[in-house]
Design a protein around this motif. Structure first.
Motif: not given
Length: 173
Positions: A1-25
């Motif tokens: 279950x913790x893996x699912x939560x961590x994976x979601x946070x990783x997916x969210x890191x890749x979502x663009x919010x208008x700021x540049x972030x290396x996780x976007x790629x």
């Protein structure tokens, strides 16, 4: 279950919010050397400006493959090639694109919820099997089942909290 939560946070890191972030790629894979590789294994990613990403490709022969992968990634960015350096300006998000991002975040959240529910189901099935085999009592089965449900509720609450904060971040102008 913790893996699912961590994976979601990783997916969210890749979502663009208008700021540049290396996780976007991070979700981008490049076809090079006859294999599909993550973009961070063919070059180094940096953030020279708040609204700009740059990828310094290590092999000159794979620059066009990296550029093509970025262009076809669906991020809505237009990479500019300069030798072995690829500059990626991050455009300002309009309201329509923000709504699309919120929908995508909701989709990721639902996938995480399903993953947590699958883990819960597997745990409950194991408890039933242990009780049937006589390895745990009916009372123990009830106690462990309540504990599994409690962990599931906590994981779902963490997922929902992540979605709420990400929506707020995306919709912030």
């Amino acid at each position: 279950m913790n893996g699912a939560v961590e994976n979601l946070r990783h997916e969210f890191a890749g979502l663009r919010t208008g700021r540049a972030s290396p996780t976007l790629l991070d979700p981008i894979t490049v076809e090079v050397y006859g294999a599909s590789m993550p973009i961070n294994q063919v070059g180094s990613i940096s953030v020279p400006e708040p609204r700009m990403l740059s990828v310094s490709v290590w092999d000159r022969g794979s620059v066009s493959a990296v550029e093509k992968a970025i262009r076809n990634s669906g991020l809505g960015v237009n990479p500019v090639v300069d030798g072995t350096l690829i500059r990626i300006p991050i455009p300002e998000l309009n309201q329509e694109r923000r709504q699309e991002m919120v929908k995508l975040a909701s989709k990721y959240t639902e996938q995480a919820r399903v993953a947590v529910r699958n883990v819960r189901r597997d745990g409950m099935e194991q408890l039933k099997k242990l009780e049937k085999d006589g390895k745990i009592s009916e009372d123990d089965h009830k106690i462990y089942a309540d504990e599994v449900q409690s962990l599931t509720d906590k994981a779902i609450a963490a997922i929902d909290a992540s979605l709420t904060s990400k929506e707020k971040e995306i919709l912030q102008v």
